[in-house]
Motif scaffolding. Structure first.
Motif: not given
Length: 212
Positions: A4-7, A132-136, A141-144
């Motif tokens: 997600a860093s690019t976003n 991005s959806e996979a991050l969830w 990532a959810r905590h962040a």
């Protein structure tokens, strides 16, 4: 959160253009004696420009730009409520207060606002959206996402509340001078924390990948 860093660069741009710049314009113009209505009208240029940019580049309109316009419209409404000078100081408190409430309320939904913004900024690219959806699916990532949303929501409400207290308790001249300082310190601090936290998360993810 490496994928997600690019976003996050786009997220910082959206927050800066749709939230920080309008607030600065409102503060500077009102401080220089410009009519609050004209100051609010000038501030709409930034979220409107962001909406056009997002519509052209991602085929979507981001939540932040929409909320920014709502906050400014509320300010327009208040500008006609009374001629009291205190209301000129309270208008932009409403602006950031609306943002703060939206951030906090989103924590009660299945996906917090920062996650939704990150997903919106992926645009229509299927691969970017899938990443991005996979991050969830990652607990870290959810905590962040939840923590960043909480910090922005609480920080903006504290900023708005502090300026309301200043407007209601200090002499008008003093409150007019103090209010912009509160806004710059609070929002600048939140932005700085967000950047540093995102960098720390990326570094931690990189170390984990290297050792794993």
């Amino acid at each position: 959160m490496t994928s997600a860093s690019t976003n996050f660069g786009s997220l910082y741009r959206t927050l800066g253009v749709s939230l920080v710049l309008p607030l600065i314009v409102i503060q500077v113009l009102i401080h220089r004696g410009v009519s609050p209505v004209i100051a609010l009208a000038a501030a709409t240029v930034f979220p409107l420009g962001e909406m056009v940019y997002e519509a052209l580049s991602t085929k979507r309109v981001g939540v932040i730009a929409i909320v920014s316009l709502i906050g400014i419209v509320v300010g327009f409404g208040l500008s006609f409520a009374t001629g009291n000078a205190i209301y000129a100081l309270l208008k932009d408190s409403v602006f950031t207060g609306v943002f703060g409430l939206v951030f906090l309320v989103s924590l009660a939904t299945p996906r917090p606002l920062i996650y939704r913004l990150n997903l919106d900024l992926a645009g229509a690219d299927p691969q970017a959206r899938a990443a991005s959806e996979a991050l969830w699916e990652r607990p870290a990532a959810r905590h962040a996402f939840r923590l960043i949303t909480l910090v922005w929501g609480a920080g903006l409400l504290i900023e708005a509340g502090s300026r309301v207290v200043a407007a209601l308790t200090l002499p008008i001249a003093t409150a007019t001078a103090v209010s912009p300082l509160i806004a710059v310190i609070a929002i600048g601090g939140i932005l700085a924390w967000t950047v540093l936290y995102a960098r720390a998360r990326r570094s931690a993810a990189a170390r984990s990948a290297a050792t794993g």
